[in-house]
Design an enzyme around this catalytic site. Structure first.
Site, mmCIF file in Angstrom:
data_model
loop_
_atom_site.group_PDB
_atom_site.id
_atom_site.type_symbol
_atom_site.label_atom_id
_atom_site.label_comp_id
_atom_site.label_asym_id
_atom_site.label_seq_id
_atom_site.Cartn_x
_atom_site.Cartn_y
_atom_site.Cartn_z
ATOM 1 N N GLY A 1 -17.836 30.615 0.148
ATOM 2 C CA GLY A 1 -17.010 31.786 0.400
ATOM 3 C C GLY A 1 -17.730 32.877 1.176
ATOM 4 N N GLY A 2 -18.723 32.465 1.991
ATOM 5 C CA GLY A 2 -19.367 33.437 2.863
ATOM 6 C C GLY A 2 -20.617 34.091 2.293
ATOM 7 N N GLU B 1 -27.670 24.955 10.387
ATOM 8 C CA GLU B 1 -26.820 24.108 11.225
ATOM 9 C C GLU B 1 -26.314 24.894 12.423
ATOM 10 O OE1 GLU B 1 -23.933 22.835 8.261
ATOM 11 O OE2 GLU B 1 -22.639 24.546 8.647
ATOM 12 N N VAL C 1 -5.425 27.579 -4.786
ATOM 13 C CA VAL C 1 -4.280 28.497 -4.759
ATOM 14 C C VAL C 1 -3.160 27.907 -3.894
ATOM 15 C CG1 VAL C 1 -3.496 30.780 -4.005
ATOM 16 C CG2 VAL C 1 -5.739 30.538 -5.101
ATOM 17 N N ARG D 1 -11.730 21.780 -7.285
ATOM 18 C CA ARG D 1 -10.709 22.332 -8.183
ATOM 19 C C ARG D 1 -9.352 22.251 -7.505
ATOM 20 N NH1 ARG D 1 -12.851 26.458 -5.117
ATOM 21 N NH2 ARG D 1 -11.225 27.588 -3.974
#
Ligand code: MV4
Length: 448
Positions: free
Chosen positions: A164-165, A200, A295, A292
């Site tokens: 998530g950054g 990368e 959303v 998971r």
């Protein structure tokens, strides 16, 4: 099948899981914090147990209290939903040790795919496309500098435990690689006690393409095609759509199949999402695997007709996947709009407080997954998403039109929401022509 599932989550996803359990004839136990007492979704559970005060760390993240609640209620399985403990392999392990089935992957599969360095190694072996970069973790900074020069700048240094950054540093020359490795390592150590970093190639302009996968405990894994989640701000998705627009069928089938191959190689059971970046030439590069239910799973349910949450529960109970790859096809186009209690005009400030007006839209191809009603008080303690609008139509053009209609019908007040922003994005030529990328929302917001 399970007799009783404990839901270790809240809000719309708790309600989504309750509905899936009901259709399977499974009883539900919902745990909740004192801030969520009286929450509308709790009325739909067969049993509810308060596990602590408002702060997540004292309630929804308390493994001991959740296990205790499962014991006293005689649950036989635990569903983590998304967020909170859903990607915590220690929690999955405690569930197993306490004889509760964790509805999701084994702790081993979760760890194997959750560690980005290990995930990349598995991907390489499975034939899933990855970015060129260091082969595994950076041990010697000068070796990383040499690899950066081989693949060419810009490059990005990432934390193996990140996501998530978090724990990322872009580097445009040798000096920035040296400082970037050190900074990413320090940030990662502080945030998740794992200083492993890798490097990368950095892709400047891209679209976010993610493949929905389902695996069972019998060695099967299939993909449910993909979603495009390029409409985001600061790593918070705003609009997701399925299928991804403007992608050639051949390339798409190939990358989707490679995503299923990757999770199969990790002996993965349950729902997973394999995230990629796609460049202008429709080349794909693995970002990470989310272990998971996500959303945005409903847009995939819309275009495939498959109940992802129900299937996740079935495979956790030991059933085989009830379909093979050739049974799965795409029908029409779907979009999801995250309805957040945030004020886009005030830097997306969270809007806690009373929802006085609440009137959701309806009609053909309109689904609203929300735990909110008029008279509901949004607590300030959790994430600001108060619902999801999911629109399904035969074509992307019709989906945009139907979405504008439904967003126009949706009445929420006096709290501010992301509805007006969605209406604006749906009229944005770049989005309408599907020429957008992961930065276009931020560019648009900066320009106005
Ligand atoms: C990248 C990238 C460009 N090149 N990796 C951001 C969160 C994490 N999941 C990975 N991220 C990125 N990795 C390479 N090699 C750009 C991003 C990125 C991004 C990715 C998906 C969706 C939104 C994003 C916003 C900024 C940066």
């Amino acid at each position: 099948m399970f007799k009783r599932v404990l839901i270790a989550n809240r809000g719309e996803i708790a309600l989504r899981i309750i509905r899936a359990c009901r259709e399977l004839g499974v009883k539900t136990v919902c745990v909740y914090s004192s801030a969520d007492a009286g929450g509308p979704w709790l009325e739909q559970a067969d049993q509810t147990i308060c596990i602590g005060p408002p702060a997540s760390k004292d309630s929804y993240l308390r493994i001991d209290r959740i296990i205790a609640a499962a014991e006293v209620s005689h649950a036989d399985a635990i569903h983590p939903g998304y967020g909170f403990l859903s990607e915590n392999s220690h929690f999955a392990e405690v569930c197993r040790d306490s004889k509760f089935e964790f509805i999701g992957p084994s702790p081993e599969a979760m760890q194997a795919l959750g560690d980005k360095v290990n995930c990349k190694r598995l991907a390489k072996a499975a034939g899933t496309p990855i970015f060129p970069g260091t082969d595994g973790a950076i041990e010697d900074v000068e070796e990383a500098v040499a690899i950066a020069n081989t693949i060419g700048y810009p490059v990005i240094v990432k934390a193996a435990g990140g996501g998530g950054g978090r724990g990322m540093r872009i580097a445009r020359d040798d000096a920035e690689v040296r400082t970037g490795v050190e900074q990413a390592r320090q940030e990662a150590l502080a945030a998740f006690a794992n200083g492993t970093v890798y490097l990368e190639k950095y892709l400047e302009m891209a679209r976010h393409f993610e493949v929905q996968v389902l695996g069972d405990k019998h060695g099967h894994a299939v993909h449910l095609f993909e979603r495009d989640c390029s409409s985001q701000r600061r790593h918070q998705k705003l609009i997701e759509e399925a299928p991804a627009p403007n992608v050639d069928a051949g390339r798409r089938d190939q990358v989707c199949a490679s995503a299923a191959d990757l999770v199969r190689s990790a002996a993965y059971a349950g729902a997973a999402t394999v995230e990629f970046l796609m460049d202008r030439t429709q080349r794909f590069y693995l970002l990470e695997v989310n272990t998971r239910v996500q959303v945005e799973h409903p847009i995939t349910e819309a275009i495939t007709g498959i109940d992802i949450v129900q299937t996740g529960i079935r495979v956790a109970a030991g059933e085989q996947l009830p379909f093979t790859q050739s049974d799965i096809s795409v029908r029409g186009h779907a979009m999801e709009f995250r309805i957040n209690a945030e004020d886009p005009a005030r830097n997306f400030m969270p809007q806690a407080g009373m929802v006085e007006t609440y009137a959701p839209p309806g009609g053909l191809g309109v689904r609203v997954d929300s735990h909110v009603r008029a008279g509901y008080r949004i607590p300030p303690n959790y994430d600001s998403m108060i619902g999801k609008l999911i629109i399904h139509a035969p074509t992307r053009e019709q989906c945009i039109e139907r979405s504008l209609g439904a967003l126009g019908e949706y009445r929420i007040g006096p709290i501010k929401t992301t509805i007006p922003l969605h209406q604006r994005l749906l009229r944005e030529p770049l989005f309408v022509e599907a020429k957008h990328d992961i930065k276009y929302v931020e560019r648009l917001l900066e320009a106005s």
